[in-house]
Design a protein around this motif. Structure first.
Motif, PDB file in Angstrom:
ATOM      1  N   SER A  25       0.812  -1.219   0.000  1.00  0.00           N
ATOM      2  CA  SER A  25       0.000   0.000   0.000  1.00  0.00           C
ATOM      3  C   SER A  25       0.844   1.267   0.000  1.00  0.00           C
ATOM      4  CB  SER A  25      -0.914   0.021   1.228  1.00  0.00           C
ATOM      5  OG  SER A  25      -0.121   0.155   2.410  1.00  0.00           O
ATOM      6  N   GLY A  26       2.131   1.134   0.299  1.00  0.00           N
ATOM      7  CA  GLY A  26       3.017   2.287   0.339  1.00  0.00           C
ATOM      8  C   GLY A  26       3.073   3.001   1.677  1.00  0.00           C
ATOM      9  N   VAL A  27       2.238   2.608   2.633  1.00  0.00           N
ATOM     10  CA  VAL A  27       2.180   3.352   3.899  1.00  0.00           C
ATOM     11  C   VAL A  27       3.321   3.010   4.860  1.00  0.00           C
ATOM     12  CG1 VAL A  27      -0.308   3.747   3.773  1.00  0.00           C
ATOM     13  CG2 VAL A  27       0.567   1.741   4.992  1.00  0.00           C
ATOM     14  N   THR A  28       3.931   1.855   4.703  1.00  0.00           N
ATOM     15  CA  THR A  28       5.043   1.477   5.574  1.00  0.00           C
ATOM     16  C   THR A  28       6.310   2.184   5.100  1.00  0.00           C
ATOM     17  OG1 THR A  28       4.057  -0.693   5.959  1.00  0.00           O
ATOM     18  CG2 THR A  28       6.408  -0.451   6.469  1.00  0.00           C
ATOM     19  N   PRO A  29       6.981   2.937   5.984  1.00  0.00           N
ATOM     20  CA  PRO A  29       8.231   3.599   5.579  1.00  0.00           C
ATOM     21  C   PRO A  29       9.261   2.582   5.106  1.00  0.00           C
ATOM     22  CG  PRO A  29       7.440   4.510   7.639  1.00  0.00           C
ATOM     23  CD  PRO A  29       6.605   3.285   7.357  1.00  0.00           C
ATOM     24  N   ARG A  30      10.006   2.976   4.068  1.00  0.00           N
ATOM     25  CA  ARG A  30      11.038   2.116   3.510  1.00  0.00           C
ATOM     26  C   ARG A  30      12.135   2.953   2.886  1.00  0.00           C
ATOM     27  NH1 ARG A  30       7.186   0.472  -0.250  1.00  0.00           N
ATOM     28  NH2 ARG A  30       5.862   0.598   1.571  1.00  0.00           N
ATOM     29  N   HIS A  31      13.285   2.322   2.647  1.00  0.00           N
ATOM     30  CA  HIS A  31      14.430   2.976   2.011  1.00  0.00           C
ATOM     31  C   HIS A  31      14.004   3.415   0.613  1.00  0.00           C
ATOM     32  CE1 HIS A  31      18.562   2.782   0.073  1.00  0.00           C
ATOM     33  NE2 HIS A  31      18.672   3.710   1.008  1.00  0.00           N
ATOM     34  N   THR A  32      14.196   4.695   0.314  1.00  0.00           N
ATOM     35  CA  THR A  32      13.769   5.269  -0.962  1.00  0.00           C
ATOM     36  C   THR A  32      14.914   6.092  -1.542  1.00  0.00           C
ATOM     37  OG1 THR A  32      11.508   5.368  -0.094  1.00  0.00           O
ATOM     38  CG2 THR A  32      11.970   6.660  -2.076  1.00  0.00           C
ATOM     39  N   LEU A  33      15.136   5.952  -2.840  1.00  0.00           N
ATOM     40  CA  LEU A  33      16.226   6.633  -3.541  1.00  0.00           C
ATOM     41  C   LEU A  33      15.666   7.563  -4.609  1.00  0.00           C
ATOM     42  CD1 LEU A  33      18.441   3.482  -4.211  1.00  0.00           C
ATOM     43  CD2 LEU A  33      18.707   5.135  -2.367  1.00  0.00           C
ATOM     44  N   PHE A  34      16.301   8.735  -4.775  1.00  0.00           N
ATOM     45  CA  PHE A  34      15.944   9.719  -5.794  1.00  0.00           C
ATOM     46  C   PHE A  34      17.196  10.010  -6.612  1.00  0.00           C
ATOM     47  CE2 PHE A  34      13.205  10.316  -2.163  1.00  0.00           C
ATOM     48  CZ  PHE A  34      11.956  10.491  -2.719  1.00  0.00           C
ATOM     49  N   TYR A  35      17.059  10.055  -7.941  1.00  0.00           N
ATOM     50  CA  TYR A  35      18.210  10.172  -8.836  1.00  0.00           C
ATOM     51  C   TYR A  35      18.218  11.492  -9.601  1.00  0.00           C
ATOM     52  CZ  TYR A  35      18.579   5.196  -7.970  1.00  0.00           C
ATOM     53  OH  TYR A  35      18.696   3.974  -7.360  1.00  0.00           O
ATOM     54  N   PHE A  36      19.377  12.166  -9.590  1.00  0.00           N
ATOM     55  CA  PHE A  36      19.574  13.427 -10.303  1.00  0.00           C
ATOM     56  C   PHE A  36      20.811  13.308 -11.191  1.00  0.00           C
ATOM     57  CE2 PHE A  36      17.378  14.427  -6.441  1.00  0.00           C
ATOM     58  CZ  PHE A  36      16.524  15.469  -6.756  1.00  0.00           C
ATOM     59  N   TYR A  37      20.705  13.847 -12.399  1.00  0.00           N
ATOM     60  CA  TYR A  37      21.812  13.813 -13.353  1.00  0.00           C
ATOM     61  C   TYR A  37      21.993  15.193 -13.978  1.00  0.00           C
ATOM     62  CZ  TYR A  37      21.175   8.807 -12.930  1.00  0.00           C
ATOM     63  OH  TYR A  37      21.064   7.540 -12.433  1.00  0.00           O
ATOM     64  N   GLY A  38      23.116  15.375 -14.644  1.00  0.00           N
ATOM     65  CA  GLY A  38      23.347  16.588 -15.401  1.00  0.00           C
ATOM     66  C   GLY A  38      24.535  17.378 -14.893  1.00  0.00           C
ATOM     67  N   GLU A  39      24.742  18.509 -15.512  1.00  0.00           N
ATOM     68  CA  GLU A  39      25.900  19.340 -15.199  1.00  0.00           C
ATOM     69  C   GLU A  39      25.533  20.532 -14.338  1.00  0.00           C
ATOM     70  OE1 GLU A  39      27.976  20.284 -18.787  1.00  0.00           O
ATOM     71  OE2 GLU A  39      28.107  18.187 -19.384  1.00  0.00           O
ATOM     72  N   GLY A  40      24.400  20.464 -13.649  1.00  0.00           N
ATOM     73  CA  GLY A  40      23.980  21.554 -12.775  1.00  0.00           C
ATOM     74  C   GLY A  40      24.772  21.561 -11.476  1.00  0.00           C
ATOM     75  N   ASP A  41      24.183  22.101 -10.445  1.00  0.00           N
ATOM     76  CA  ASP A  41      24.881  22.312  -9.177  1.00  0.00           C
ATOM     77  C   ASP A  41      24.605  21.188  -8.173  1.00  0.00           C
ATOM     78  OD1 ASP A  41      26.160  23.262  -6.948  1.00  0.00           O
ATOM     79  OD2 ASP A  41      25.523  25.333  -7.294  1.00  0.00           O
ATOM     80  N   HIS A  42      25.335  20.095  -8.316  1.00  0.00           N
ATOM     81  CA  HIS A  42      25.175  18.951  -7.419  1.00  0.00           C
ATOM     82  C   HIS A  42      25.574  19.301  -5.985  1.00  0.00           C
ATOM     83  CE1 HIS A  42      24.215  15.856 -10.438  1.00  0.00           C
ATOM     84  NE2 HIS A  42      24.955  16.602 -11.241  1.00  0.00           N
ATOM     85  N   ASP A  43      26.587  20.145  -5.814  1.00  0.00           N
ATOM     86  CA  ASP A  43      27.031  20.505  -4.456  1.00  0.00           C
ATOM     87  C   ASP A  43      25.926  21.206  -3.679  1.00  0.00           C
ATOM     88  OD1 ASP A  43      29.513  19.388  -4.917  1.00  0.00           O
ATOM     89  OD2 ASP A  43      30.447  21.309  -5.461  1.00  0.00           O
TER      90      ASP A  43
END
Length: 104
Positions: A25-43
């Motif tokens: 159902s998605g209601v139980t907290p779990r390890h989640t990852l978000f991905y960003f790419y490109g030549e912008g400002d990663h710092d």
């Protein structure tokens, strides 16, 4: 149409539908990852994300944000909006997210 042409809200809904198909159902907290790419400002992304409680990792033109959270629509929508705003602010491509299936 490629994945990048599909709005993130639709992509988020497709991931939740896949989770639901596995009994999650998605209601139980779990390890989640978000991905960003490109030549912008990663710092700057890393700095803002750490202040918001995310763990950050990556190198060169890739940043991965990690957190533990519920991914049901109500819990996830505000985080998704924040993530998308960070991508825009730091001129990065937000490629999406993933998490484990959790059933109980």
């Amino acid at each position: 149409m490629t994945d990048s042409d599909v709005p993130h809200e639709e992509r988020d809904a497709m991931i939740r539908a896949s989770l639901a198909a596995h009994g999650d159902s998605g209601v139980t907290p779990r390890h989640t990852l978000f991905y960003f790419y490109g030549e912008g400002d990663h710092d700057d992304l890393n700095e803002v994300a750490r202040r918001a409680g995310f763990l950050t990792r990556g190198q060169d033109d890739c940043t991965v944000l990690e957190t533990t959270m519920a991914v049901d629509e109500g819990s996830f929508a505000p985080v998704s909006a924040m993530i998308q705003s960070w991508a825009a602010a730091f001129q990065l491509e937000y490629d999406g997210w993933e998490c484990a299936v959790v059933t109980n």
